[in-house]
Scaffold this motif. Sequence first.
Motif, PDB file in Angstrom:
ATOM      1  N   THR A 193       0.827  -1.203   0.000  1.00 63.64           N
ATOM      2  CA  THR A 193       0.000   0.000   0.000  1.00 63.64           C
ATOM      3  C   THR A 193       0.862   1.255   0.000  1.00 63.64           C
ATOM      4  N   GLU A 194       1.923   1.239   0.804  1.00 64.14           N
ATOM      5  CA  GLU A 194       2.826   2.398   0.848  1.00 64.14           C
ATOM      6  C   GLU A 194       3.541   2.580  -0.487  1.00 64.14           C
ATOM      7  N   TYR A 195       4.007   1.477  -1.080  1.00 71.13           N
ATOM      8  CA  TYR A 195       4.690   1.586  -2.368  1.00 71.13           C
ATOM      9  C   TYR A 195       3.767   2.175  -3.426  1.00 71.13           C
ATOM     10  N   ALA A 196       2.501   1.738  -3.419  1.00 67.32           N
ATOM     11  CA  ALA A 196       1.539   2.271  -4.384  1.00 67.32           C
ATOM     12  C   ALA A 196       1.314   3.767  -4.152  1.00 67.32           C
ATOM     13  N   GLY A 197       1.269   4.179  -2.884  1.00 70.87           N
ATOM     14  CA  GLY A 197       1.123   5.603  -2.583  1.00 70.87           C
ATOM     15  C   GLY A 197       2.313   6.417  -3.064  1.00 70.87           C
ATOM     16  N   TYR A 198       3.522   5.876  -2.869  1.00 68.41           N
ATOM     17  CA  TYR A 198       4.720   6.571  -3.356  1.00 68.41           C
ATOM     18  C   TYR A 198       4.696   6.688  -4.875  1.00 68.41           C
ATOM     19  N   ALA A 199       4.297   5.614  -5.546  1.00 74.46           N
ATOM     20  CA  ALA A 199       4.240   5.638  -7.013  1.00 74.46           C
ATOM     21  C   ALA A 199       3.185   6.620  -7.505  1.00 74.46           C
ATOM     22  N   MET A 200       2.065   6.693  -6.792  1.00 74.01           N
ATOM     23  CA  MET A 200       1.022   7.645  -7.182  1.00 74.01           C
ATOM     24  C   MET A 200       1.517   9.084  -7.030  1.00 74.01           C
ATOM     25  N   ALA A 201       2.223   9.367  -5.930  1.00 74.71           N
ATOM     26  CA  ALA A 201       2.770  10.715  -5.738  1.00 74.71           C
ATOM     27  C   ALA A 201       3.787  11.040  -6.828  1.00 74.71           C
ATOM     28  N   ALA A 202       4.649  10.072  -7.164  1.00 77.43           N
ATOM     29  CA  ALA A 202       5.640  10.296  -8.216  1.00 77.43           C
ATOM     30  C   ALA A 202       4.956  10.546  -9.558  1.00 77.43           C
ATOM     31  N   THR A 203       3.889   9.796  -9.850  1.00 78.95           N
ATOM     32  CA  THR A 203       3.140  10.011 -11.088  1.00 78.95           C
ATOM     33  C   THR A 203       2.588  11.427 -11.153  1.00 78.95           C
ATOM     34  N   SER A 204       2.018  11.880 -10.046  1.00 75.91           N
ATOM     35  CA  SER A 204       1.405  13.213 -10.018  1.00 75.91           C
ATOM     36  C   SER A 204       2.433  14.308 -10.220  1.00 75.91           C
ATOM     37  N   PHE A 205       3.548  14.231  -9.493  1.00 79.32           N
ATOM     38  CA  PHE A 205       4.513  15.334  -9.534  1.00 79.32           C
ATOM     39  C   PHE A 205       5.350  15.324 -10.813  1.00 79.32           C
ATOM     40  N   PHE A 206       5.750  14.149 -11.291  1.00 79.02           N
ATOM     41  CA  PHE A 206       6.506  14.109 -12.533  1.00 79.02           C
ATOM     42  C   PHE A 206       5.653  14.551 -13.723  1.00 79.02           C
ATOM     43  N   GLY A 207       4.350  14.367 -13.614  1.00 76.00           N
ATOM     44  CA  GLY A 207       3.468  14.731 -14.720  1.00 76.00           C
ATOM     45  C   GLY A 207       3.019  16.178 -14.728  1.00 76.00           C
ATOM     46  N   LEU A 208       3.396  16.968 -13.712  1.00 80.90           N
ATOM     47  CA  LEU A 208       2.892  18.339 -13.623  1.00 80.90           C
ATOM     48  C   LEU A 208       3.325  19.190 -14.819  1.00 80.90           C
TER      49      LEU A 208
END
Length: 237
Positions: free
Chosen positions: A84-99
């Motif tokens: 669950t934590e890994y998925a949360g980290y990946a989701m945050a990375a997706t959001s910020f790298f895509g800005l």
Amino acid sequence: MRDWQPVLGLPLWVWLFVAPTALMGLCLLRPDLMRRWLPPLWRVLDRIYTGAGVVAACFMVLILLLIVGQMGARWASLTFPGSTEYAGYAMAATSFFGLAYTLTHGGHIRVSIFLNLGGRYHFWLDAAAMLVSAITATYFARYAIKTNVLSKLLNDRTQGQDFAPEWLLTAVSMFATWPWNWPALWAESGSGWVYTPIWLPQVPMSIGTVLLAVALWDYLGRMLVTGASQIKGEAVE
């Protein structure tokens, strides 16, 4: 929070706000000159934004793989600690790298009610909105990095069940130290797994906010040089 320490003899706020604003003024006053100088830089930055979008897409695929791994572990009656934590980290990375990539392709929601009422002042209102956005994003990027550094200094660790290999932490830490310190850095590194330090998942936040700030200043300059907004929304059928 007011420690704007000197960088190359000048306060940090000068480099973050005064220098970009002065460059925007030059783009406004001398567009013909800047049109000759800036296009090579624009092409490089466009490639960087696209690369960040590709990285964001990779992290999105990683979210899918983590979900599939969770499902497989559940069916096999196995545990997948920290998924669950890994998925949360990946989701945050997706959001910020895509800005930045999303901004340059017109994917962000823009409330344009005041711009539409501007009439002949539409261009200046749009430029003012871009300037405010660039300044705000620069503040965000500055304090995102400050948060990242503070987490590193405090050695703050995750409260979940996720772990990270020490070699990965060492590899990422190489970018924050001088090359001649790398041998000592690897000599102190181990081969085991440790609780994930908070600064590691915060790195994409720092990178993504910096890219967003750069993109806003960049596209403000393009608008001042060309006389029209270069952010074109993609048509959705």
